[in-house]
Design a protein around this motif. Structure first.
Motif, mmCIF file in Angstrom:
data_model
loop_
_atom_site.group_PDB
_atom_site.id
_atom_site.type_symbol
_atom_site.label_atom_id
_atom_site.label_comp_id
_atom_site.label_asym_id
_atom_site.label_seq_id
_atom_site.Cartn_x
_atom_site.Cartn_y
_atom_site.Cartn_z
ATOM 1 N N ILE A 118 -11.437 20.185 7.052
ATOM 2 C CA ILE A 118 -10.173 20.035 6.308
ATOM 3 C C ILE A 118 -9.067 19.644 7.272
ATOM 4 C CG2 ILE A 118 -8.482 21.152 4.809
ATOM 5 C CD1 ILE A 118 -10.634 23.178 4.037
ATOM 6 N N SER A 119 -8.314 18.621 6.892
ATOM 7 C CA SER A 119 -7.137 18.224 7.662
ATOM 8 C C SER A 119 -6.008 17.905 6.695
ATOM 9 C CB SER A 119 -7.429 17.002 8.541
ATOM 10 O OG SER A 119 -7.601 15.850 7.735
ATOM 11 N N VAL A 120 -4.812 17.733 7.244
ATOM 12 C CA VAL A 120 -3.665 17.356 6.419
ATOM 13 C C VAL A 120 -2.837 16.345 7.187
ATOM 14 C CG1 VAL A 120 -2.218 19.261 7.268
ATOM 15 C CG2 VAL A 120 -1.754 18.270 5.022
ATOM 16 N N GLY A 121 -2.303 15.373 6.493
ATOM 17 C CA GLY A 121 -1.485 14.355 7.155
ATOM 18 C C GLY A 121 -1.236 13.163 6.245
ATOM 19 N N GLU A 122 -0.657 12.143 6.831
ATOM 20 C CA GLU A 122 -0.317 10.943 6.057
ATOM 21 C C GLU A 122 -1.567 10.090 5.824
ATOM 22 O OE1 GLU A 122 2.054 7.343 7.518
ATOM 23 O OE2 GLU A 122 3.563 8.529 6.456
ATOM 24 N N VAL A 123 -1.694 9.605 4.610
ATOM 25 C CA VAL A 123 -2.809 8.738 4.249
ATOM 26 C C VAL A 123 -2.271 7.509 3.524
ATOM 27 C CG1 VAL A 123 -4.488 10.612 4.066
ATOM 28 C CG2 VAL A 123 -3.161 9.955 2.054
ATOM 29 N N VAL A 124 -3.091 6.493 3.477
ATOM 30 C CA VAL A 124 -2.745 5.257 2.768
ATOM 31 C C VAL A 124 -3.646 5.155 1.545
ATOM 32 C CG1 VAL A 124 -2.681 2.743 2.889
ATOM 33 C CG2 VAL A 124 -2.020 4.116 4.890
ATOM 34 N N GLU A 125 -3.039 4.943 0.400
ATOM 35 C CA GLU A 125 -3.781 4.836 -0.848
ATOM 36 C C GLU A 125 -4.071 3.371 -1.145
ATOM 37 O OE1 GLU A 125 -3.678 6.883 -5.269
ATOM 38 O OE2 GLU A 125 -1.831 6.704 -4.109
ATOM 39 N N ARG A 126 -5.338 3.029 -1.281
ATOM 40 C CA ARG A 126 -5.735 1.668 -1.615
ATOM 41 C C ARG A 126 -6.667 1.739 -2.823
ATOM 42 N NH1 ARG A 126 -8.866 -1.757 2.831
ATOM 43 N NH2 ARG A 126 -10.543 -0.366 2.144
ATOM 44 N N GLN A 127 -6.124 1.329 -3.953
ATOM 45 C CA GLN A 127 -6.807 1.525 -5.231
ATOM 46 C C GLN A 127 -7.070 3.020 -5.384
ATOM 47 O OE1 GLN A 127 -10.094 -1.256 -5.078
ATOM 48 N NE2 GLN A 127 -8.783 -2.965 -5.684
ATOM 49 N N ASP A 128 -8.324 3.437 -5.550
ATOM 50 C CA ASP A 128 -8.603 4.871 -5.695
ATOM 51 C C ASP A 128 -9.041 5.511 -4.386
ATOM 52 O OD1 ASP A 128 -7.990 4.944 -8.381
ATOM 53 O OD2 ASP A 128 -10.023 4.407 -9.004
ATOM 54 N N ASP A 129 -9.117 4.732 -3.314
ATOM 55 C CA ASP A 129 -9.590 5.233 -2.034
ATOM 56 C C ASP A 129 -8.410 5.639 -1.166
ATOM 57 O OD1 ASP A 129 -11.381 5.980 -0.142
ATOM 58 O OD2 ASP A 129 -12.059 3.951 0.373
ATOM 59 N N LEU A 130 -8.678 6.476 -0.152
ATOM 60 C CA LEU A 130 -7.669 6.877 0.818
ATOM 61 C C LEU A 130 -8.143 6.538 2.215
ATOM 62 C CD1 LEU A 130 -6.648 10.442 -0.487
ATOM 63 C CD2 LEU A 130 -5.488 8.264 -0.904
ATOM 64 N N LEU A 131 -7.218 6.061 3.040
ATOM 65 C CA LEU A 131 -7.507 5.711 4.423
ATOM 66 C C LEU A 131 -6.460 6.376 5.310
ATOM 67 C CD1 LEU A 131 -7.976 1.859 3.876
ATOM 68 C CD2 LEU A 131 -9.798 3.583 3.951
ATOM 69 N N CYS B 58 -12.527 14.561 -0.555
ATOM 70 C CA CYS B 58 -11.676 15.024 -1.641
ATOM 71 C C CYS B 58 -10.223 15.079 -1.179
ATOM 72 C CB CYS B 58 -12.098 16.415 -2.113
ATOM 73 S SG CYS B 58 -13.849 16.576 -2.485
ATOM 74 N N GLU B 59 -9.330 14.867 -2.118
ATOM 75 C CA GLU B 59 -7.890 14.889 -1.852
ATOM 76 C C GLU B 59 -7.243 16.023 -2.638
ATOM 77 O OE1 GLU B 59 -3.899 12.275 -3.023
ATOM 78 O OE2 GLU B 59 -5.886 11.748 -3.807
ATOM 79 N N PHE B 60 -6.316 16.748 -1.988
ATOM 80 C CA PHE B 60 -5.553 17.817 -2.622
ATOM 81 C C PHE B 60 -4.076 17.661 -2.248
ATOM 82 C CE2 PHE B 60 -9.828 19.353 -2.103
ATOM 83 C CZ PHE B 60 -10.082 20.163 -3.198
ATOM 84 N N MET C 69 0.838 -1.206 0.000
ATOM 85 C CA MET C 69 0.000 0.000 0.000
ATOM 86 C C MET C 69 0.867 1.247 0.000
ATOM 87 S SD MET C 69 -3.194 -0.913 2.539
ATOM 88 C CE MET C 69 -2.120 -1.348 3.922
ATOM 89 N N LYS C 70 0.466 2.227 -0.793
ATOM 90 C CA LYS C 70 1.241 3.450 -0.940
ATOM 91 C C LYS C 70 0.857 4.462 0.127
ATOM 92 C CE LYS C 70 2.096 7.206 -4.216
ATOM 93 N NZ LYS C 70 1.730 7.746 -5.544
ATOM 94 N N ARG C 71 1.855 5.043 0.779
ATOM 95 C CA ARG C 71 1.616 6.098 1.766
ATOM 96 C C ARG C 71 2.065 7.435 1.200
ATOM 97 N NH1 ARG C 71 0.619 4.605 7.023
ATOM 98 N NH2 ARG C 71 0.693 2.349 7.430
ATOM 99 N N LYS C 72 1.349 8.479 1.563
ATOM 100 C CA LYS C 72 1.711 9.822 1.124
ATOM 101 C C LYS C 72 1.050 10.835 2.049
ATOM 102 C CE LYS C 72 -2.100 10.076 -2.241
ATOM 103 N NZ LYS C 72 -2.462 10.296 -3.652
ATOM 104 N N VAL C 73 1.457 12.102 1.924
ATOM 105 C CA VAL C 73 0.853 13.189 2.682
ATOM 106 C C VAL C 73 -0.133 13.911 1.763
ATOM 107 C CG1 VAL C 73 1.248 15.384 3.855
ATOM 108 C CG2 VAL C 73 2.825 13.468 4.202
ATOM 109 N N ALA C 74 -1.314 14.167 2.266
ATOM 110 C CA ALA C 74 -2.348 14.832 1.469
ATOM 111 C C ALA C 74 -3.196 15.724 2.351
ATOM 112 C CB ALA C 74 -3.233 13.801 0.765
ATOM 113 N N ALA C 75 -3.804 16.723 1.728
ATOM 114 C CA ALA C 75 -4.830 17.532 2.396
ATOM 115 C C ALA C 75 -6.186 16.935 2.036
ATOM 116 C CB ALA C 75 -4.751 18.987 1.947
ATOM 117 N N ILE C 76 -7.035 16.774 3.043
ATOM 118 C CA ILE C 76 -8.324 16.101 2.858
ATOM 119 C C ILE C 76 -9.463 17.067 3.163
ATOM 120 C CG2 ILE C 76 -9.772 14.165 3.552
ATOM 121 C CD1 ILE C 76 -7.201 13.319 2.155
ATOM 122 N N LEU C 77 -10.433 17.121 2.264
ATOM 123 C CA LEU C 77 -11.650 17.913 2.459
ATOM 124 C C LEU C 77 -12.822 16.953 2.594
ATOM 125 C CD1 LEU C 77 -12.792 21.060 0.470
ATOM 126 C CD2 LEU C 77 -14.354 19.141 0.800
#
Length: 442
Positions: free
Chosen positions: A97-110, A59-61, A1-9
């Motif tokens: 709105i928050s920002v932090g590390e998320v896990v990408e699973r297919q097109d979804d974020l967790l 939403c992801e930014f 699973m891919k991890r990254k930092v994103a802003a979430i709305l």
């Protein structure tokens, strides 16, 4: 699973269950229409919708600033739409709105950032926005809106308190009659008695006098409206409007029935100072439709519309003014209602079309300044800022600047700031300031 930092709305509809129970088909149609517009705002700010469930949208930014700008524009749009809708049928979003590390699973974020955004959304007032502290720190110096620190909040299923900030809609806390549309709005018919105009503005655009039937009822907010005319009552321009405005400022007091730009501007400033926004709107709008090149009244008017109606409506108002009474001033102020690269592109286009238009150079320099770009300012930004300020100062030196300001005190502030910024840039470039070369290459 891919991890990254994103802003979430995270957004959902206030009172969705009640709206569905009362009018399921109508609510679903409204939601579908608003979802299309919301998606456009998200894409415009380089985001994507990654999850939907009923009335909820995630939403992801890549940027907290772009996320917040998208949220503000979404709420501005929803507010404008709701002004024309009955109270019981209005759709309002809450946004978190928050920002932090998320896990990408297919097109979804967790991940925790997704969970916190959803919890912050529940803390937002109807029509408002709630940010985490990390988001607030990222945007506070970039977006000039009044955030309220609501402190640490314990929220469901988050093991630690979340420090949050809110941005309420302008109607939050207002008495109900005001929220139902009796205050000044771009969606109301405005009785501009001083100019002999009746205007209806809104998302669909301004409906100008001559296209409306003559009113037979008084307008609710402002009393009896004058009859519609095919042409506005002429507003006069004195031989030396700058001098007339200066004398009005020295004399003080309100001008009765102003028929000139100095009188309208003087009254508008007085109305603003007294908190009489309706009077200020009327005076500014009458002046804006005179088709003059003074930019300081336009700057004040655009700021007033943004403060009361949001940037979405300010953009629409100036799009229409720029179409109906096009001047360099209306084009410039319309450009300023956009953000980031889009605003810069419009300023550059205006300069290309009018290379001798000094105010555009000053505002282009601001776009590339350290105050605007922060730590992201590049050597190219500094070069463009320095060149633009040089062109602006050359116009001042040649006596080509004062004509664009009714209030010469505003012009003096711009010149003083330009000198200081240009001097700093010259020092950093290792040279002493001299009159700039004529060529400007953005």
């Amino acid at each position: 699973m891919k991890r990254k930092v994103a802003a979430i709305l995270a957004a959902d509809i206030v009172g969705y269950s009640r709206l569905m129970a009362e009018d399921e088909d109508g609510t679903l149609r409204q939601l579908a229409a608003y979802r299309n517009v919301l998606d456009d705002f998200v894409v415009h700010h380089r985001g994507r919708v990654f999850n939907t469930a009923g009335d909820s949208i995630m939403c992801e930014f890549d940027s907290a600033v772009e996320t917040t700008r998208a949220a503000i524009e979404i709420q501005d749009y929803m507010r404008a739409q709701n002004l024309a809708s009955p109270d019981g049928t209005r759709l309002q979003f809450r946004i978190g709105i928050s920002v932090g590390e998320v896990v990408e699973r297919q097109d979804d974020l967790l991940g925790m950032a997704v969970n916190i955004a959803a919890r912050l959304e529940a803390l937002a007032p109807p029509g408002g926005i709630c940010l985490s502290r990390a988001v607030h720190e990222a945007v506070a110096s970039q977006i000039a809106v009044p955030f309220e620190d609501i402190g640490e909040r314990q929220v469901k299923n988050i093991p630690f308190p979340v420090h949050a900030y809110t941005l309420a809609g302008p109607d939050e806390g207002a008495p109900e009659p005001q929220r139902s549309g009796r205050r000044f709005s771009s969606h109301l018919t405005l009785a501009l008695a001083g100019a002999g105009l009746i205007v209806l503005t809104g998302v669909a655009g301004l409906v100008l006098q001559g296209r409306l039937p003559e009113p037979t009822e008084p307008t609710a907010a402002f009393g009896p409206a004058p009859p519609v005319r095919q042409a506005a009552q002429p507003l006069l321009l004195p031989a030396d409007p700058i001098e007339v405005f200066s004398r009005l400022v020295q004399r003080g007091g309100q001008v009765e029935d102003p028929t000139s730009a100095p009188g309208l501007y003087h009254n508008a400033l007085l109305f603003e100072a007294k908190g009489e926004s309706i009077g200020a709107h009327r005076a500014y709008y009458a002046l804006a439709r005179m088709g003059l090149e003074f930019i300081d009244p336009h700057l004040r008017y655009a700021a007033l519309v943004r403060a009361h109606e949001g940037r979405f409506i300010a953009r629409q108002v100036y799009a229409e003014l720029n179409e109906d009474v096009p001047t360099r001033a209306t084009a410039l102020i319309h450009a300023l209602q956009f953000d980031g690269a889009e605003r810069t592109a419009k300023l550059n286009a205006l300069i290309e079309k009018h290379p001798d238009y000094a105010p555009a150079y000053y505002l282009l320099a601001e776009e590339h300044s350290e105050e605007r770009t922060g730590r992201l300012q590049t050597a190219e930004d500094r070069r463009i800022e320095r060149a633009a300020l040089g062109e602006f100062l050359r116009a001042h030196q040649d006596g080509r600047l004062a004509q664009f300001f009714l209030d010469q005190a505003v012009a003096a502030e711009w010149v003083d700031r330009a000198h200081k910024r240009h001097a700093r840039l010259e020092v950093s470039a290792g040279s002493v300031w001299a009159p700039p070369a004529a060529d400007f290459e953005p």
